[in-house]
Enzyme design. Structure first.
Site, PDB file in Angstrom:
ATOM      1  CG  HIS A  76       9.152   5.237  -8.045  1.00  0.00           C
ATOM      2  ND1 HIS A  76       8.206   4.274  -7.792  1.00  0.00           N
ATOM      3  CD2 HIS A  76      10.091   5.092  -7.089  1.00  0.00           C
ATOM      4  CE1 HIS A  76       8.561   3.587  -6.715  1.00  0.00           C
ATOM      5  NE2 HIS A  76       9.687   4.078  -6.269  1.00  0.00           N
ATOM      6  CE1 TYR A 205      -0.033   3.169 -10.266  1.00  0.00           C
ATOM      7  CE2 TYR A 205      -2.311   3.042  -9.524  1.00  0.00           C
ATOM      8  CZ  TYR A 205      -1.086   3.676  -9.530  1.00  0.00           C
ATOM      9  OH  TYR A 205      -0.919   4.821  -8.799  1.00  0.00           O
ATOM     10  N   PRO A 297      -8.472   6.712  -5.022  1.00  0.00           N
ATOM     11  CG  PRO A 297      -7.920   4.964  -3.589  1.00  0.00           C
ATOM     12  CD  PRO A 297      -9.089   5.717  -4.134  1.00  0.00           C
ATOM     13  CE  LYS A 301      -2.561  12.919 -10.616  1.00  0.00           C
ATOM     14  NZ  LYS A 301      -1.120  13.122 -10.631  1.00  0.00           N
ATOM     15  CE1 TYR A 389      -0.065   7.344 -10.850  1.00  0.00           C
ATOM     16  CE2 TYR A 389       2.285   7.837 -10.677  1.00  0.00           C
ATOM     17  CZ  TYR A 389       1.151   7.193 -10.212  1.00  0.00           C
ATOM     18  OH  TYR A 389       1.233   6.398  -9.088  1.00  0.00           O
TER      19      TYR A 389
HETATM   20  C1  PHB Z   1       0.292   4.252  -1.915  1.00  0.00           C
HETATM   21  O1  PHB Z   1       1.513   3.993  -1.965  1.00  0.00           O
HETATM   22  O2  PHB Z   1      -0.314   4.274  -0.839  1.00  0.00           O
HETATM   23  C2  PHB Z   1      -0.442   4.527  -3.162  1.00  0.00           C
HETATM   24  C3  PHB Z   1       0.228   4.525  -4.362  1.00  0.00           C
HETATM   25  C4  PHB Z   1      -0.454   4.769  -5.535  1.00  0.00           C
HETATM   26  C5  PHB Z   1      -1.811   5.014  -5.501  1.00  0.00           C
HETATM   27  C6  PHB Z   1      -2.495   5.041  -4.289  1.00  0.00           C
HETATM   28  C7  PHB Z   1      -1.800   4.786  -3.109  1.00  0.00           C
HETATM   29  O3  PHB Z   1      -2.482   5.238  -6.657  1.00  0.00           O
END
Ligand code: PHB
Ligand code: APR
Length: 395
Positions: A76, A205, A297, A301, A389
């Site tokens: 990505h 997000y 989460p 990280k 990130y």
């Molecule tokens: C996930 O795909 O499980 C995932 C992706 C981004 C995050 C946390 C979990 O910040």
């Protein structure tokens, strides 16, 4: 009781931290035994996060375990922040001089590492009961455990405590030598895995007045979605219809985009905390990964920070075996903690910017929106998010 076995490094825990460490050591000719409480199928199927930083991708490749990740992982080059019903793309690659993230499930990483280790004839003891870590302040630490009722003993030069947040290693360190820094969040994530193609090719997000939501994926056929819920919620309060309803509301935009639904194949609730223990070492015991620190989460990280720890630890152990010098080992905790606190901050910042806490008022919400507008309109602020990130360079 059978005779004690001898190895150089005893690694407690076969999660990402323990398995990556074992691999890095094996690549440099240092011998280890991995001791895991669960069975192989359990650790290979345990569903966790799935975002690999560029630095983690590079590390796994260099360790010779990146082949399937390179084939099946989804690279990505950007991600979306959504607020007020509008999506804003953060172009990760463009802002970081060519770096990106790879979406590849943590359990896939674990499967590849286990296959590589067992394929090379090295040992992982699965289903080890009653693991005890002894004498880490002496020259020859001992690990005792039971397998199928039989007591086994391993003596080693060093112990790597890679046994996660609920493991035994951290608690073998005298409490008065440790400092704990901790924060609990008044919300949790309800996550589902749905058998349906992702509704967009990148992560979203989403900030919403009803609470945070996240669109992620595992493969071209599997979508991973999360909605913010209360830490007191139970799964029976979240039938599939309610989950989809909230996801539709929180991820909706004003341009007619629709979220694809599909059969829910997994559902779970994750509570959120920030946690750091200092120092990350005591005698000949070195903590790595979730055994030493936890992040919420939102920054994706957990695995990446575990990988960064064990890279530092492997280099320090290899140096000790090659030269007999202890300076890298002595500096292990301080070296790791610099990155740990950077990542703790980033994860806390993403979390507090995107979630709605129970006591939040209009003032809090306006601050969040002001910050989101800044991050999505200032190149400097977007670069700050992007470089954290994709992962800051390892030391
Ligand atoms: C996930 O795909 O499980 C995932 C992706 C981004 C995050 C946390 C979990 O910040
Ligand atoms: N003895 C042996 N093994 C143990 C013990 C014990 N007493 N206690 C726990 N374990 C094992 C667990 O079963 C697990 O397989 O240690 C392993 C720890 O793995 P993780 O919890 O995955 O922790 P870590 O390897 O540090 O991975 C970092 O990345 O996505 C994030 O939070 C997520 O856990 C993940 C983290």
């Amino acid at each position: 009781m059978s005779e004690a076995q001898r190895t150089q490094v005893a690694i407690v825990g076969a999660g990402p931290a323990g398995l990556i460490l074992a691999r890095l050591l094996a690549c440099q000719g240092v011998e280890s035994i991995v001791i895991e409480r669960r069975d192989r199928a359990y650790v290979e199927q345990r569903l966790r996060a799935g975002v690999l930083e560029q630095t983690t991708v590079d590390l796994l490749r260099a360790a010779g375990v990146g082949e399937r990740m390179d084939r099946e992982g989804l690279v990505h080059e950007g991600l979306y922040l959504q607020f007020d019903g509008v999506r804003h793309r953060i172009p990760l690659r463009e802002l970081t001089g060519g770096r990106a993230i790879t979406v590849y499930g943590q359990h896939e990483v674990v499967k590849d590492l286990i296959a590589a280790r067992l394929g090379g004839g090295d040992e992982i003891v699965f289903e080890a009961d009653d693991v005890r870590v002894l004498d880490v302040d002496a020259d020859l630490p001992t690990i005792r455990f039971k397998v199928d009722g039989d007591e086994r003993t391993i003596r080693c030069d060093f112990v790597a405590g890679c046994d996660g947040f609920h493991g035994v290693c951290r608690s073998t360190i005298p409490a008065e030598t440790l400092s704990v820094y901790e924060r609990h969040y008044p919300f949790a994530w309800l996550g589902i895995l749905a058998r349906t193609p992702p509704s967009l090719d990148e992560l979203i997000y989403a900030h919403h007045e009803r609470g945070f939501a996240l669109h992620s994926m595992r493969s071209p056929e599997l979508t991973r979605l999360y909605v913010q819920c209360s830490p007191d919620d139970t799964l029976d309060m979240w039938p599939d219809e309610r989950v989809w309803e909230e996801l539709h509301l929180r991820l909706a935009t004003r341009d007619g985009w629709t979220l694809r639904e599909g059969p829910v194949v997994e559902k779970s609730i994750t509570t959120m905390r920030s946690y750091v223990v200092e120092p990350m070492q005591y005698g000949r015991l070195y903590l790595a990964g979730d055994a030493a620190h936890v992040v919420p989460p939102t920054g994706a990280k957990g695995l990446n920070l575990a990988a960064a720890d064990v890279k530092v630890l492997a280099a320090a152990l290899v140096d000790w075996y090659r030269t007999g010098r202890r300076d890298l080992l002595d500096a292990y905790s301080a070296t790791c903690l610099r990155r740990v606190w950077r990542v703790e901050h980033f994860s806390w910042w993403m979390t507090t910017m995107l979630h709605r806490a129970p006591g939040d008022d209009a003032f809090d919400q306006r601050l969040q929106l002001a910050q989101l507008r800044y991050v999505t309109s200032s190149r400097a602020a977007a670069t700050m998010l992007a470089e954290n990130y994709v992962g800051l360079e390892h030391v």
